[in-house]
Design an enzyme around this catalytic site. Structure first.
Site, PDB file in Angstrom:
ATOM      1  N   SER A   8      18.997 -27.996 -32.897  1.00 52.02           N
ATOM      2  CA  SER A   8      18.356 -26.630 -32.435  1.00 52.02           C
ATOM      3  C   SER A   8      18.703 -25.205 -32.758  1.00 52.02           C
ATOM      4  CB  SER A   8      17.557 -27.192 -30.774  1.00 52.02           C
ATOM      5  OG  SER A   8      17.502 -26.128 -30.560  1.00 52.02           O
ATOM      6  N   GLY A  17      -2.009 -34.791 -40.496  1.00 48.09           N
ATOM      7  CA  GLY A  17      -0.876 -35.905 -38.902  1.00 48.09           C
ATOM      8  C   GLY A  17      -1.305 -35.808 -37.941  1.00 48.09           C
ATOM      9  N   ASN A  43       6.732 -29.282 -23.491  1.00 48.84           N
ATOM     10  CA  ASN A  43       7.762 -29.072 -24.517  1.00 48.84           C
ATOM     11  C   ASN A  43       8.178 -28.446 -23.304  1.00 48.84           C
ATOM     12  OD1 ASN A  43       5.878 -26.706 -24.701  1.00 48.84           O
ATOM     13  ND2 ASN A  43       6.943 -26.390 -26.728  1.00 48.84           N
ATOM     14  N   ASP A  98       3.579 -25.035 -27.687  1.00 49.22           N
ATOM     15  CA  ASP A  98       3.778 -25.451 -28.788  1.00 49.22           C
ATOM     16  C   ASP A  98       2.603 -24.689 -29.711  1.00 49.22           C
ATOM     17  OD1 ASP A  98       5.753 -26.438 -28.842  1.00 49.22           O
ATOM     18  OD2 ASP A  98       6.143 -28.481 -28.821  1.00 49.22           O
ATOM     19  N   LYS A 123       8.921 -35.799 -25.966  1.00 44.77           N
ATOM     20  CA  LYS A 123       7.780 -34.855 -25.046  1.00 44.77           C
ATOM     21  C   LYS A 123       6.736 -35.653 -24.709  1.00 44.77           C
ATOM     22  CE  LYS A 123       8.161 -31.180 -28.881  1.00 44.77           C
ATOM     23  NZ  LYS A 123       7.920 -30.204 -29.415  1.00 44.77           N
TER      24      LYS A 123
END
Ligand code: NAP
Length: 289
Positions: free
Chosen positions: A22, A132, A94, A109, A73
């Site tokens: 991260s 997606g 998130n 997000d 999440k």
């Protein structure tokens, strides 16, 4: 000079599994230092089997909040005491703020993407295609609906997942036109995407094997189809390179990463940091400038 961690330091962090990769500790700690805040952002690697005991533990340890990343999440949603409207609509969290011992779940997000994407193309009134149908697609779709897009086309390898997302968007936003199509070169996708002005890739395609690098079949892309890729490593995915070669406007996902971080920072500290500064630090870290 970095503020040393001491007995007064306020802690936040990133909860995921794994979290070693991260970039969030880098950008948050740089901003804490910049604003002379005695805060620290730490990695919180938590095995999915231990999630339900980790959350009360962080409350008990006095954390001010934390970010949540893959694979937690969605799993943290039922563990929240309170959810923001967007987090509930997206079904994913998130960012968590701990307020009076209560876990408040939010999703930055979504707005992080929308604010960054507006730099590529104004969203109001456009027809949007999303490649997606997972968590990132949901965040993008909900943010886009709030930003006033006219229609959303969900393109996905697994048609059922695209249809489920489209159905849930239709329920949340009855005035929105929604459709779902398989990511199949010879399916109806090419005809449907012809109506769209923007394609957003929310799959990991572009990070993986060369044979799978395009978010949609390249024959579906056009010079008048702007492309936003939420993938940020590499900065120029094959999808973005192909779109650019056609002359289409493009943008990578680094601005979304900086944007969601800036909004989370504001939720915890009340200070909105400069997204561009966070973006440039990420660029530098990734060797892009
Ligand atoms: P997710 O919930 O697991 O969803 C992944 C989606 O990608 C699914 O729709 C899946 O299709 C599709 N997919 C995965 N591998 C594929 C393949 N080989 N071929 C075709 N489709 C494939 O993951 P997520 O949380 O949405 O995250 C997805 C990506 O979004 C991440 O990898 C990351 O790059 C990006 N992201 C970026 C940011 C940022 O700040 N820039 C933030 C969040 C996410 P199926 O339904 O068929 O499995």
């Amino acid at each position: 000079m970095t503020t040393p961690i001491n007995g007064q330091t306020t802690l936040v962090g990133i909860l995921g599994w794994p979290v070693g990769h991260s970039l969030s500790p880098l950008i948050h700690n740089a901003e804490f230092e910049r604003f002379h805040l005695n805060w620290a952002y730490v990695p919180l690697p938590v095995d999915p089997n231990r999630l339900s005991i980790a959350l009360p533990g962080l409350v008990a340890a006095g954390f001010a909040g934390f970010n949540v990343t893959i694979p937690h999440k969605q799993a943290v949603v039922p563990l929240m005491d309170e959810l923001s409207v967007q987090a509930r609509q997206i079904g994913a969290v998130n960012t968590i703020k701990i307020h009076d011992g209560r876990l408040v779940g939010l999703n930055t997000d979504a707005d992080g993407w929308a604010q960054d994407c507006e730099k590529l193309l104004p969203l109001r009134g456009i027809s949007l295609a999303i490649s997606g149908a997972g968590g990132a697609a949901r965040a993008v779709a909900v943010a886009a609906a709030h930003a006033g897009v006219r229609s959303i086309l969900i393109i996905n390898r697994t048609l059922k997942a695209a249809q489920d997302l489209a159905a849930s968007l239709q329920q949340l936003f009855p005035d929105l036109q929604v459709a779902a199509t398989p990511r199949d070169e010879h399916g109806p996708g090419q005809q449907l995407i012809a109506q769209c002005q923007l394609l957003v890739n929310t799959t990991p395609l572009g990070m993986g094997a060369p044979s799978e690098t395009f978010a949609v079949p390249p024959s579906w892309m056009r010079s008048d189809l702007a492309v936003y890729d939420t993938v940020y490593t590499p900065a120029k995915t094959a999808t973005l390179q192909y779109a650019q070669a056609l002359g289409a406007p493009t943008r990578g996902g680094l601005g979304m990463l900086a944007g969601q971080a800036a909004l989370a920072f504001e939720i915890w500290t009340g200070i909105l940091p400069d997204k561009e500064r966070m973006y440039h630090l990420l660029e530098k870290k990734l060797g892009l400038c």
